[in-house]
Design a protein around this motif. Structure first.
Motif, PDB file in Angstrom:
ATOM      1  N   HIS A 119      31.077 -45.329   1.900  1.00  0.00           N
ATOM      2  CA  HIS A 119      32.020 -44.462   2.009  1.00  0.00           C
ATOM      3  C   HIS A 119      31.567 -43.139   2.592  1.00  0.00           C
ATOM      4  CE1 HIS A 119      35.502 -42.600  -0.604  1.00  0.00           C
ATOM      5  NE2 HIS A 119      35.627 -42.272   0.659  1.00  0.00           N
ATOM      6  N   SER A 179      34.540 -44.464   7.319  1.00  0.00           N
ATOM      7  CA  SER A 179      35.884 -44.905   6.801  1.00  0.00           C
ATOM      8  C   SER A 179      36.792 -43.998   7.384  1.00  0.00           C
ATOM      9  CB  SER A 179      35.856 -44.515   5.266  1.00  0.00           C
ATOM     10  OG  SER A 179      37.031 -44.955   4.617  1.00  0.00           O
ATOM     11  N   HIS A 215      35.815 -49.745   8.679  1.00  0.00           N
ATOM     12  CA  HIS A 215      37.147 -50.074   8.090  1.00  0.00           C
ATOM     13  C   HIS A 215      38.012 -50.020   9.300  1.00  0.00           C
ATOM     14  CE1 HIS A 215      36.169 -49.576   4.009  1.00  0.00           C
ATOM     15  NE2 HIS A 215      36.176 -48.263   3.926  1.00  0.00           N
ATOM     16  N   SER A 240      35.887 -54.418   7.048  1.00  0.00           N
ATOM     17  CA  SER A 240      36.787 -54.510   5.816  1.00  0.00           C
ATOM     18  C   SER A 240      37.916 -53.784   6.146  1.00  0.00           C
ATOM     19  CB  SER A 240      36.024 -54.050   4.705  1.00  0.00           C
ATOM     20  OG  SER A 240      35.449 -52.542   4.960  1.00  0.00           O
ATOM     21  N   LYS A 242      40.811 -50.799   4.862  1.00  0.00           N
ATOM     22  CA  LYS A 242      41.279 -49.651   4.200  1.00  0.00           C
ATOM     23  C   LYS A 242      42.437 -49.212   4.006  1.00  0.00           C
ATOM     24  CE  LYS A 242      39.733 -45.635   2.183  1.00  0.00           C
ATOM     25  NZ  LYS A 242      39.148 -44.641   2.508  1.00  0.00           N
ATOM     26  N   ASN A 281      37.258 -58.100   2.140  1.00  0.00           N
ATOM     27  CA  ASN A 281      37.225 -56.873   1.323  1.00  0.00           C
ATOM     28  C   ASN A 281      38.431 -55.772   1.704  1.00  0.00           C
ATOM     29  OD1 ASN A 281      34.611 -57.887   0.485  1.00  0.00           O
ATOM     30  ND2 ASN A 281      33.700 -57.189   2.086  1.00  0.00           N
ATOM     31  N   CYS A 283      39.684 -52.420   0.749  1.00  0.00           N
ATOM     32  CA  CYS A 283      39.290 -51.039   0.144  1.00  0.00           C
ATOM     33  C   CYS A 283      40.540 -50.301  -0.207  1.00  0.00           C
ATOM     34  CB  CYS A 283      38.245 -50.422   1.021  1.00  0.00           C
ATOM     35  SG  CYS A 283      36.806 -51.297   1.310  1.00  0.00           S
ATOM     36  N   LEU A 322      38.368 -53.154  -3.455  1.00  0.00           N
ATOM     37  CA  LEU A 322      37.162 -52.279  -3.567  1.00  0.00           C
ATOM     38  C   LEU A 322      37.837 -50.962  -3.998  1.00  0.00           C
ATOM     39  CD1 LEU A 322      35.772 -54.788  -2.362  1.00  0.00           C
ATOM     40  CD2 LEU A 322      34.413 -52.970  -0.923  1.00  0.00           C
ATOM     41  N   TYR A 324      38.335 -47.306  -4.207  1.00  0.00           N
ATOM     42  CA  TYR A 324      37.447 -46.159  -3.739  1.00  0.00           C
ATOM     43  C   TYR A 324      37.494 -44.951  -4.868  1.00  0.00           C
ATOM     44  CZ  TYR A 324      35.456 -47.738   0.509  1.00  0.00           C
ATOM     45  OH  TYR A 324      34.701 -48.214   1.487  1.00  0.00           O
ATOM     46  N   ASP A 369      33.925 -47.876  -6.330  1.00  0.00           N
ATOM     47  CA  ASP A 369      32.990 -47.237  -5.529  1.00  0.00           C
ATOM     48  C   ASP A 369      33.019 -45.662  -6.335  1.00  0.00           C
ATOM     49  OD1 ASP A 369      32.586 -45.620  -3.008  1.00  0.00           O
ATOM     50  OD2 ASP A 369      34.402 -44.844  -3.561  1.00  0.00           O
ATOM     51  N   SER A 454      26.994 -54.398  -2.296  1.00  0.00           N
ATOM     52  CA  SER A 454      27.655 -54.306  -1.149  1.00  0.00           C
ATOM     53  C   SER A 454      26.929 -55.273   0.046  1.00  0.00           C
ATOM     54  CB  SER A 454      27.354 -52.798  -0.681  1.00  0.00           C
ATOM     55  OG  SER A 454      28.115 -51.961  -1.278  1.00  0.00           O
TER      56      SER A 454
END
Length: 498
Positions: A119, A179, A215, A240, A242, A281, A283, A322, A324, A369, A454
């Motif tokens: 992150h 991110s 992401h 991943s 987001k 994944n 997020c 996931l 955050y 996270d 992770s």
């Protein structure tokens, strides 16, 4: 527009010039998203103790206080001062702070630990969100390692290099995930999507290994959003996905596309699409929505908690969700209020709800996270930090907690790494709430949090060895010998009263 108005900002000061430059912050630093709280009485006491302690130790070691704070002994001194004020939550001794050789030995023994920061952020070159980048003026004055500055610096170089410096050079982080944050105003995305993946490519080319993940930020409900997902699969191959369920987190007053993760009509075609790609994944930004924010933006409150995560995770067991910030609600509020909530109820909004999802829904694909959650609580209320860690380990299990720092908003993430390495849940809290001890820095629980989980999610199991031999490893060795050292600067705002 921005969450902080000009009137609000007039009562604040830039953190990089107005906060005490200790290794561990002695007051809360905020971004342009929320107001910082005033330095608490205990934090003022920590700062006073640390000034007294560091002044004496620096003089004895023949260093300026600034230079002392760049050393391992200076880092230890910060935790010693915190223990003196808050109680012994962190493994740190006055002998470590007073004996450079001992501090260096302990730091060196841990420096090779495999740490994946899932992150991290920096901002686009033409950003209008100036609360994040007040450090621009300062970073140009630092000495840069020659390997980092092989050409004349530009603003873009400074921002990118500052990220590299603080994440990879000034901390023990080995792999980071870049991110992003979307906006309904195109100019106010943190970073354009294309730049995210160009940055990933540049870092990994420089390192010669997979040092950066990235992401792709999805925006449910916005026109053509699924077409952009298709394009991302082909063009960017993200590590991943987001998303922000509140929609536009920067311009909450404008947010036109909030969404729920369990909205079958809107979201399930997206889940089906990404499941086929193997990029599984997902997020999701949750929490960071204190009562004052809820009062200002009440229509977004139902989208900020985790009530939509359990069903989505149960319906899509092939995906990993996931969450955050582990849905921590209280950022921007007084840590004492969050501590009081836990002391009175044994729960914390909405992190306890997240921790209960695996048992309530019978799922094993929900993760938490630690971005911002750990930074905010460790420096202001270590007992709350211990309570949150205990809650997450007990509910999610140590195998489903992910290390993240939200760097570089709070400066180099080394102090957060040291904080978790040293943190332990006190025995009274273990007995009362059934929490397990976190154990040593290299024990099974902290190792899983720092990287094991992770690594499993992102296919990085072999990287603990690989990153010890790449070009970044050589660059860091040169930087350690010749570089300027950790700046201990933070970016954003602190309260003027502090």
């Amino acid at each position: 527009m921005k969450f902080l108005s000009d009137e609000m900002i007039s009562g604040l000061l830039p953190a990089e010039t107005s906060s005490f430059p200790s290794p561990v912050p002695t007051q809360i630093v905020s971004s342009d998203e929320y107001l910082p709280i005033a330095q608490t009485e205990k934090q003022r006491t920590v700062e006073a103790r640390l000034k007294e302690l560091s002044g004496a130790l620096a003089k004895r070691q023949g260093l300026s206080r600034r230079r002392f704070f760049q050393t391992a002994a200076g880092m230890a001194a910060s935790f010693v001062a915190m223990n003196q004020v808050f109680g012994r939550y962190f493994a740190a001794s006055e002998a470590e702070a007073a004996t450079p050789e001992l501090a260096d030995q302990l730091a060196a023994a841990q420096s090779g630990q495999f740490i994946i920061d899932g992150h991290t952020h920096f901002l686009r070159d033409d950003t209008r969100l100036m609360g994040f980048v007040k450090g621009r003026e300062a970073v140009g004055q630092w000495g840069w390692n020659k390997e980092l500055s092989g050409k004349e610096q530009t603003i873009d170089d400074l921002k990118f290099n500052n990220y590299v410096k603080e994440v990879y050079m000034d901390s023990d982080t080995k792999v980071s995930l870049l991110s992003n944050s979307p906006s309904d105003v195109p100019e106010d995305w943190f970073i354009p999507q294309d730049q995210v993946f160009k940055t990933r490519a540049a870092v990994n080319e420089k390192a010669g290994t997979r040092r950066m993940l990235a992401h792709f930020t999805f925006t449910p409900g916005q026109p053509g959003w699924l077409d952009k997902v298709d394009e991302a699969i082909e063009r960017y191959k993200p590590d991943s996905w987001k998303g922000y369920t509140v929609g536009d987190n920067t311009h909450k007053e404008l947010a036109g596309y909030p969404w729920h993760a369990d909205d079958e009509k809107l979201m399930y075609s997206f889940y089906e699409k990404i499941m086929k790609t193997g990029i599984r994944n997902v997020c999701i930004h949750k929490g960071l929505f204190a009562p004052a924010i809820a009062e200002k933006f009440p229509r977004l409150l139902p989208y900020a908690d985790v009530s939509d995560i359990g069903k989505a995770a149960k319906d899509w067991p092939q995906l990993n969700f996931l969450v955050y910030h582990s849905a921590y609600r209280w950022v921007g509020a007084k840590p004492a209020d969050a501590m009081a909530e836990f002391d009175q109820t044994g729960r914390t909004s909405w992190t306890s709800d997240l921790a209960e999802i695996p048992e309530k829904y019978g799922v094993s694909n929900v993760y938490g996270d630690l971005g911002q959650l750990f930074a905010w609580t460790a420096v202001a209320e270590p007992r709350l930090s211990a309570a949150l860690m205990g809650t997450l380990v007990k509910g999610l299990g140590p195998e489903r907690i992910l290390w993240g720092t939200d760097a570089v908003w709070t400066g180099a993430p080394q102090w957060q790494i040291e904080g978790l390495r040293r943190l332990e849940i006190p025995e009274d809290m273990q007995k009362k709430y059934g929490f397990k001890p976190l154990g040593p820095a290299d024990g099974p629980i902290k190792s899983a949090i720092f990287s094991g989980n992770s690594a499993r999610l992102y296919g990085l199991e072999r990287h603990a060895e690989i990153v010890t031999h790449d070009r970044f490893a050589a660059l860091k060795a040169d930087y350690r010998a010749n570089g300027p050292g950790r700046s201990n600067l933070r970016y954003g705002y602190v309260t003027r009263s502090a």
